[in-house]
Structure formats: structure tokens, C-alpha cells
Design a protein around this motif. Structure first.
Motif, PDB file in Angstrom:
ATOM      1  N   MET A  81      74.632  44.850 -98.954  1.00  0.00           N
ATOM      2  CA  MET A  81      74.056  44.605 -97.625  1.00  0.00           C
ATOM      3  C   MET A  81      73.245  45.793 -97.147  1.00  0.00           C
ATOM      4  SD  MET A  81      76.891  42.451 -95.479  1.00  0.00           S
ATOM      5  CE  MET A  81      78.179  43.684 -95.622  1.00  0.00           C
ATOM      6  N   SER A  82      73.424  46.957 -97.764  1.00  0.00           N
ATOM      7  CA  SER A  82      72.695  48.139 -97.318  1.00  0.00           C
ATOM      8  C   SER A  82      71.200  48.004 -97.560  1.00  0.00           C
ATOM      9  CB  SER A  82      73.224  49.386 -98.038  1.00  0.00           C
ATOM     10  OG  SER A  82      73.050  49.246 -99.444  1.00  0.00           O
ATOM     11  N   ASP A  83      70.784  47.055 -98.432  1.00  0.00           N
ATOM     12  CA  ASP A  83      69.366  46.867 -98.703  1.00  0.00           C
ATOM     13  C   ASP A  83      68.685  45.964 -97.684  1.00  0.00           C
ATOM     14  OD1 ASP A  83      69.554  48.438-100.952  1.00  0.00           O
ATOM     15  OD2 ASP A  83      69.983  46.749-102.283  1.00  0.00           O
ATOM     16  N   LEU A  84      69.440  45.350 -96.796  1.00  0.00           N
ATOM     17  CA  LEU A  84      68.847  44.486 -95.785  1.00  0.00           C
ATOM     18  C   LEU A  84      67.992  45.294 -94.811  1.00  0.00           C
ATOM     19  CD1 LEU A  84      71.792  42.096 -94.829  1.00  0.00           C
ATOM     20  CD2 LEU A  84      69.621  41.420 -95.848  1.00  0.00           C
ATOM     21  N   LYS A  85      66.786  44.798 -94.549  1.00  0.00           N
ATOM     22  CA  LYS A  85      65.919  45.415 -93.554  1.00  0.00           C
ATOM     23  C   LYS A  85      66.322  44.910 -92.166  1.00  0.00           C
ATOM     24  CE  LYS A  85      63.570  47.343 -96.833  1.00  0.00           C
ATOM     25  NZ  LYS A  85      63.793  48.785 -97.132  1.00  0.00           N
ATOM     26  N   VAL A  86      66.314  45.804 -91.190  1.00  0.00           N
ATOM     27  CA  VAL A  86      66.728  45.455 -89.832  1.00  0.00           C
ATOM     28  C   VAL A  86      65.542  45.672 -88.894  1.00  0.00           C
ATOM     29  CG1 VAL A  86      68.349  45.923 -87.953  1.00  0.00           C
ATOM     30  CG2 VAL A  86      69.106  46.125 -90.332  1.00  0.00           C
ATOM     31  N   GLY A  87      65.183  44.631 -88.149  1.00  0.00           N
ATOM     32  CA  GLY A  87      64.034  44.723 -87.263  1.00  0.00           C
ATOM     33  C   GLY A  87      64.247  43.968 -85.972  1.00  0.00           C
ATOM     34  N   ALA A  88      63.157  43.734 -85.259  1.00  0.00           N
ATOM     35  CA  ALA A  88      63.196  43.100 -83.949  1.00  0.00           C
ATOM     36  C   ALA A  88      61.916  42.303 -83.756  1.00  0.00           C
ATOM     37  CB  ALA A  88      63.331  44.156 -82.850  1.00  0.00           C
ATOM     38  N   PHE A  89      61.823  41.627 -82.616  1.00  0.00           N
ATOM     39  CA  PHE A  89      60.579  40.975 -82.240  1.00  0.00           C
ATOM     40  C   PHE A  89      59.672  41.976 -81.530  1.00  0.00           C
ATOM     41  CE2 PHE A  89      62.462  37.090 -83.443  1.00  0.00           C
ATOM     42  CZ  PHE A  89      61.439  36.147 -83.521  1.00  0.00           C
ATOM     43  N   TYR A  90      58.364  41.796 -81.738  1.00  0.00           N
ATOM     44  CA  TYR A  90      57.415  42.635 -81.019  1.00  0.00           C
ATOM     45  C   TYR A  90      57.309  42.148 -79.589  1.00  0.00           C
ATOM     46  CZ  TYR A  90      53.160  45.011 -79.572  1.00  0.00           C
ATOM     47  OH  TYR A  90      52.244  45.783 -78.895  1.00  0.00           O
ATOM     48  N   ASN A  91      57.713  43.000 -78.658  1.00  0.00           N
ATOM     49  CA  ASN A  91      57.566  42.749 -77.233  1.00  0.00           C
ATOM     50  C   ASN A  91      56.428  43.640 -76.727  1.00  0.00           C
ATOM     51  OD1 ASN A  91      60.131  41.167 -75.810  1.00  0.00           O
ATOM     52  ND2 ASN A  91      60.627  42.057 -77.804  1.00  0.00           N
ATOM     53  N   PRO A  92      55.271  43.058 -76.367  1.00  0.00           N
ATOM     54  CA  PRO A  92      54.106  43.883 -76.033  1.00  0.00           C
ATOM     55  C   PRO A  92      54.342  44.875 -74.907  1.00  0.00           C
ATOM     56  CG  PRO A  92      53.443  41.615 -76.384  1.00  0.00           C
ATOM     57  CD  PRO A  92      54.946  41.626 -76.386  1.00  0.00           C
ATOM     58  N   HIS A  93      55.229  44.537 -73.958  1.00  0.00           N
ATOM     59  CA  HIS A  93      55.459  45.483 -72.854  1.00  0.00           C
ATOM     60  C   HIS A  93      56.221  46.722 -73.324  1.00  0.00           C
ATOM     61  CE1 HIS A  93      59.296  43.315 -72.902  1.00  0.00           C
ATOM     62  NE2 HIS A  93      59.814  44.266 -72.158  1.00  0.00           N
ATOM     63  N   LEU A  94      56.758  46.674 -74.554  1.00  0.00           N
ATOM     64  CA  LEU A  94      57.427  47.839 -75.145  1.00  0.00           C
ATOM     65  C   LEU A  94      56.599  48.429 -76.284  1.00  0.00           C
ATOM     66  CD1 LEU A  94      61.086  46.440 -75.315  1.00  0.00           C
ATOM     67  CD2 LEU A  94      60.028  47.781 -73.486  1.00  0.00           C
ATOM     68  N   GLY A  95      55.309  48.082 -76.306  1.00  0.00           N
ATOM     69  CA  GLY A  95      54.452  48.497 -77.409  1.00  0.00           C
ATOM     70  C   GLY A  95      54.423  49.990 -77.631  1.00  0.00           C
ATOM     71  N   GLY A  96      54.353  50.763 -76.553  1.00  0.00           N
ATOM     72  CA  GLY A  96      54.293  52.217 -76.694  1.00  0.00           C
ATOM     73  C   GLY A  96      55.541  52.776 -77.350  1.00  0.00           C
ATOM     74  N   GLN A  97      56.712  52.307 -76.917  1.00  0.00           N
ATOM     75  CA  GLN A  97      57.969  52.798 -77.507  1.00  0.00           C
ATOM     76  C   GLN A  97      58.108  52.336 -78.958  1.00  0.00           C
ATOM     77  OE1 GLN A  97      57.543  51.360 -74.482  1.00  0.00           O
ATOM     78  NE2 GLN A  97      59.261  51.812 -73.110  1.00  0.00           N
ATOM     79  N   LEU A  98      57.716  51.088 -79.240  1.00  0.00           N
ATOM     80  CA  LEU A  98      57.831  50.579 -80.604  1.00  0.00           C
ATOM     81  C   LEU A  98      56.856  51.280 -81.547  1.00  0.00           C
ATOM     82  CD1 LEU A  98      58.233  46.788 -79.789  1.00  0.00           C
ATOM     83  CD2 LEU A  98      59.931  48.243 -80.908  1.00  0.00           C
ATOM     84  N   ALA A  99      55.704  51.646 -81.043  1.00  0.00           N
ATOM     85  CA  ALA A  99      54.720  52.333 -81.890  1.00  0.00           C
ATOM     86  C   ALA A  99      55.228  53.689 -82.355  1.00  0.00           C
ATOM     87  CB  ALA A  99      53.401  52.497 -81.130  1.00  0.00           C
ATOM     88  N   GLU A 100      56.131  54.286 -81.597  1.00  0.00           N
ATOM     89  CA  GLU A 100      56.640  55.614 -81.933  1.00  0.00           C
ATOM     90  C   GLU A 100      58.079  55.594 -82.434  1.00  0.00           C
ATOM     91  OE1 GLU A 100      54.587  58.025 -81.897  1.00  0.00           O
ATOM     92  OE2 GLU A 100      52.969  56.998 -80.828  1.00  0.00           O
TER      93      GLU A 100
END
Length: 262
Positions: A1-20
């Protein structure tokens, strides 16, 4: 299970935080990026992006415009797969919109429709097609077979991937008064490519739990670990929260807790 990629949905209002941000492997795209989104170029450059837009409803054939839109978005995102739902949003004649996703009727006729239309869409895509289960908190008498049997026959006929939404399964088990693990093992887990995880909160209208842009509970996280261990082909786990009310603290904390649970 350690090979599983973990992500989220892109929320545009959080774009700045997600970009960094660090510690997020991929982003799912619920809507196309706005032309005015200043963070989109960096998001596209930095992340693996998963196409998870609404393409249509596969109880009816997709028209050429919908297919070309799906192809264009998949190319824009460089998506490793294209996700669609087992959903019904409008009546066959187009006169009425149901205003929320409903599952298909689990009948031979609907199975034949979804298989035929999914195979047609699959043949027009350059990426694999994956299909997501839809929550149902009541049984429809017209159904001819249990949902897991219907899904197994669909995946055997199409050889598409399965996007397993775990809160959907958890909610179905709750409203059937079953342990979620007992209900889960009935599903065709060998086809799972991606898993969705989300928060669940009490809904005033339903007088019971429903999906919400909230942190996953410990119970949901334990259920996620249980499910992931039984999905040998799974590649990614996505925190499924897409809402203007979502905060960066909640999103990043949820990602950390999901990764720790796995």
C-alpha cells in the motif's frame, strides 16, 4: 500500500496553497480551469492531473460534442485515465433534470445500455476509462440484481477500471444496517484503479449521514485501509472534497491522515 499515490481535488480558491504544497501526489479536476485562474499554469506543470469531469450519462450514448470535450480535457490534463460515473442526471427525453446523481436501475436493460455506451466511449479515448459507483440510500423495486453483481458484470464486459468511492459504499451499508466491510467485499475489487475518501456528516434533510466537505473520521480511515489492502490494482487514493467552504488546513490535514492510515 505504500506505493499508492495520495491526492485531492483541485479547488481553485486554494490554488495558491496547492501550487506550493508538499505531500500531495496528484489532483483530480472536477471542472475545467477558468481562464482567469492565475495558478492553473503552475498546477498543470507541477501535478499529475486526473480527469474527473462530468461527460454525460452512459445510460444514453454520448454525442460527438461530449466525446470531443472529453478528449480535449484528457489531453489538456495529460490524464492517466478518464473517470465517469454510473449516474443518471436527467430523464431520457431530456425534459427533467434530477438535480442530483442517481444510480442506474440494476436491471439487464440498464446493464446492456451502460456496457454498450461505455465501450463506445472507451473506443474513442486515448486513455483508459474508469467508472465510479454512485451512492444509493434506498432500494428500487425495479432492480433485478444487487449493485455489486451488476457492477461485476459491467466490468467483466467492458474491462474498464473501477473508481471505488468508499464513502458511497459506507453510506449504503449504513442505510442497510450492515457492517461496511461486509458490504464492500461483495464488490469487484480486483478492477479498482482509484479510491475516493471523503468526510461524512449528519444531514438535516436525510436525518442521517451524508457526504460533506469535512475531514474523514477515524472509522472512514480504517475502512479505507481495509479496502486498499483488498484492491491489488489500485494506484491512487483521492480525498474527495470540492467546495468553496473547504479550507487549506482541512485539506492538508486530511491528506496527511489518509497517508498515515495507509
Amino acid at each position: 500500500m505504500s506505493d499508492l499515490k495520495v491526492g485531492a481535488f483541485y479547488n481553485p480558491h486554494l490554488g495558491g496553497q496547492l501550487a506550493e504544497a508538499a505531500g500531495i501526489d496528484h489532483l483530480a479536476m472536477a471542472d475545467p480551469p477558468a481562464a482567469s485562474d492565475p495558478w492553473w499554469p503552475k498546477i498543470r506543470e507541477r501535478y499529475t492531473l486526473l480527469l474527473h469531469d462530468y461527460l454525460g450519462q452512459l445510460s444514453e450514448p454520448l454525442d460527438e460534442r461530449s466525446i470531443q470535450r472529453a478528449r480535449a480535457l484528457a489531453e489538456l490534463y495529460r490524464s492517466p485515465w478518464v473517470a465517469e460515473h454510473f449516474q443518471c442526471l436527467h430523464t431520457e427525453d431530456g425534459r427533467y433534470n434530477l438535480n442530483y446523481v442517481f444510480p442506474p436501475l440494476y436491471t439487464e436493460e440498464f446493464l446492456e445500455r451502460f456496457v454498450r455506451n461505455a465501450n463506445a466511449l472507451k473506443g474513442r479515448l486515448d486513455q483508459p476509462l474508469v467508472m465510479e459507483n454512485i451512492p444509493g440510500f434506498f432500494d428500487v423495486k425495479a432492480s433485478q440484481m444487487p449493485e455489486p453483481v451488476w457492477l461485476r458484470r459491467f466490468f467483466e464486459a467492458t474491462q474498464t477500471g473501477f473508481l471505488l468511492d468508499l464513502p458511497h459504499v459506507w453510506l449504503e451499508a449504513h442505510f442497510r444496517d450492515l457492517r461496511p466491510e461486509r458490504w464492500l467485499v461483495e464488490f469487484p475489487l480486483e478492477y479498482v484503479v482509484e479510491l475516493h475518501v471523503a468526510g461524512v456528516e449528519e444531514d438535516d434533510d436525510l436525518k442521517g449521514p451524508w457526504i460533506a466537505p469535512a475531514e474523514p473520521s477515524e472509522e472512514i480511515l480504517e475502512f479505507t485501509a481495509y479496502a486498499a489492502a483488498r484492491c491489488p490494482q489500485a494506484k491512487a487514493v483521492t480525498f474527495d472534497a470540492f467546495s468553496p467552504s473547504l479550507t487549506s488546513d482541512l485539506l492538508f490535514r486530511s491528506i496527511e491522515r489518509i497517508r498515515a492510515a495507509l
